[in-house]
Design a protein around this motif. Sequence first.
Motif, PDB file in Angstrom:
ATOM      1  N   LYS A 282       0.840  -1.200   0.000  1.00  0.00           N
ATOM      2  CA  LYS A 282       0.000   0.000   0.000  1.00  0.00           C
ATOM      3  C   LYS A 282       0.877   1.252   0.000  1.00  0.00           C
ATOM      4  CE  LYS A 282      -3.657   2.134   2.788  1.00  0.00           C
ATOM      5  NZ  LYS A 282      -4.435   1.950   4.039  1.00  0.00           N
ATOM      6  N   GLN A 283       1.921   1.238   0.815  1.00  0.00           N
ATOM      7  CA  GLN A 283       2.830   2.382   0.885  1.00  0.00           C
ATOM      8  C   GLN A 283       3.542   2.598  -0.451  1.00  0.00           C
ATOM      9  OE1 GLN A 283       2.916   4.448   3.683  1.00  0.00           O
ATOM     10  NE2 GLN A 283       3.856   5.761   2.134  1.00  0.00           N
TER      11      GLN A 283
ATOM     12  N   SER B  91      -2.016  -1.478  -8.292  1.00  0.00           N
ATOM     13  CA  SER B  91      -2.446  -2.851  -8.508  1.00  0.00           C
ATOM     14  C   SER B  91      -1.618  -3.840  -7.694  1.00  0.00           C
ATOM     15  CB  SER B  91      -2.363  -3.186  -9.997  1.00  0.00           C
ATOM     16  OG  SER B  91      -2.846  -4.473 -10.252  1.00  0.00           O
ATOM     17  N   VAL B  92      -0.367  -3.505  -7.417  1.00  0.00           N
ATOM     18  CA  VAL B  92       0.482  -4.373  -6.600  1.00  0.00           C
ATOM     19  C   VAL B  92      -0.191  -4.615  -5.250  1.00  0.00           C
ATOM     20  CG1 VAL B  92       2.701  -4.553  -5.381  1.00  0.00           C
ATOM     21  CG2 VAL B  92       2.644  -3.700  -7.735  1.00  0.00           C
ATOM     22  N   GLY B  93      -0.536  -3.555  -4.569  1.00  0.00           N
ATOM     23  CA  GLY B  93      -1.153  -3.678  -3.249  1.00  0.00           C
ATOM     24  C   GLY B  93      -2.542  -4.275  -3.286  1.00  0.00           C
TER      25      GLY B  93
ATOM     26  N   GLU C  67       3.187 -10.056  -9.222  1.00  0.00           N
ATOM     27  CA  GLU C  67       4.510 -10.115  -9.855  1.00  0.00           C
ATOM     28  C   GLU C  67       4.541  -9.273 -11.131  1.00  0.00           C
ATOM     29  OE1 GLU C  67       7.563 -13.416 -11.815  1.00  0.00           O
ATOM     30  OE2 GLU C  67       5.533 -14.024 -11.295  1.00  0.00           O
ATOM     31  N   GLU C  68       3.552  -9.453 -11.996  1.00  0.00           N
ATOM     32  CA  GLU C  68       3.498  -8.703 -13.248  1.00  0.00           C
ATOM     33  C   GLU C  68       3.397  -7.196 -13.008  1.00  0.00           C
ATOM     34  OE1 GLU C  68       0.242 -10.251 -15.545  1.00  0.00           O
ATOM     35  OE2 GLU C  68       1.108 -12.257 -15.604  1.00  0.00           O
ATOM     36  N   GLU C  69       2.557  -6.805 -12.066  1.00  0.00           N
ATOM     37  CA  GLU C  69       2.336  -5.378 -11.811  1.00  0.00           C
ATOM     38  C   GLU C  69       3.563  -4.733 -11.143  1.00  0.00           C
ATOM     39  OE1 GLU C  69      -0.087  -3.720 -13.109  1.00  0.00           O
ATOM     40  OE2 GLU C  69      -1.383  -5.377 -13.697  1.00  0.00           O
ATOM     41  N   ALA C  70       4.227  -5.466 -10.263  1.00  0.00           N
ATOM     42  CA  ALA C  70       5.451  -4.940  -9.643  1.00  0.00           C
ATOM     43  C   ALA C  70       6.534  -4.756 -10.702  1.00  0.00           C
ATOM     44  CB  ALA C  70       5.934  -5.866  -8.531  1.00  0.00           C
ATOM     45  N   ASP C  71       6.675  -5.747 -11.589  1.00  0.00           N
ATOM     46  CA  ASP C  71       7.662  -5.653 -12.656  1.00  0.00           C
ATOM     47  C   ASP C  71       7.331  -4.486 -13.583  1.00  0.00           C
ATOM     48  OD1 ASP C  71      10.012  -6.744 -14.053  1.00  0.00           O
ATOM     49  OD2 ASP C  71       8.572  -7.223 -15.643  1.00  0.00           O
ATOM     50  N   GLU C  72       6.058  -4.308 -13.896  1.00  0.00           N
ATOM     51  CA  GLU C  72       5.658  -3.186 -14.743  1.00  0.00           C
ATOM     52  C   GLU C  72       5.950  -1.848 -14.053  1.00  0.00           C
ATOM     53  OE1 GLU C  72       1.735  -1.176 -16.809  1.00  0.00           O
ATOM     54  OE2 GLU C  72       1.696  -3.340 -16.476  1.00  0.00           O
TER      55      GLU C  72
END
Length: 119
Positions: free
Chosen positions: A10-11, A42-44, A67-72
Amino acid sequence: MKNELIQRTKQFALDCWQFCFKVPKSREYNAFVNQLIRSSSSVGANYRASQRAKSTADFINKLKIVEEEADESVYWLEIFEEILPTHSKEVLKLQKEGKELLAITVASINTAKRNQNRK
């Protein structure tokens, strides 16, 4: 650890939003800002959803989205590093956090897959 990651993801979204608020307003920048805000938030959201998964397979699928959203997010931060060198210190800090969240997520996926295969 679960609650820590909920807060941390979230942070990450909030920190990316704060960075995006400082980006100059233009058609070109806005396209990248919108992408970073979408992927980082989207990650959170998806990590949180993974904690309510109905099965191990559902948990893994939700984490794959994380995983996909963090990488993006890391990708868009790399773009900002190139086009806004004046903000590189903040961007590098966000990249570091994004890469850490990505590594944690991949490790969690691998652990869940191993545990699933043992059943």
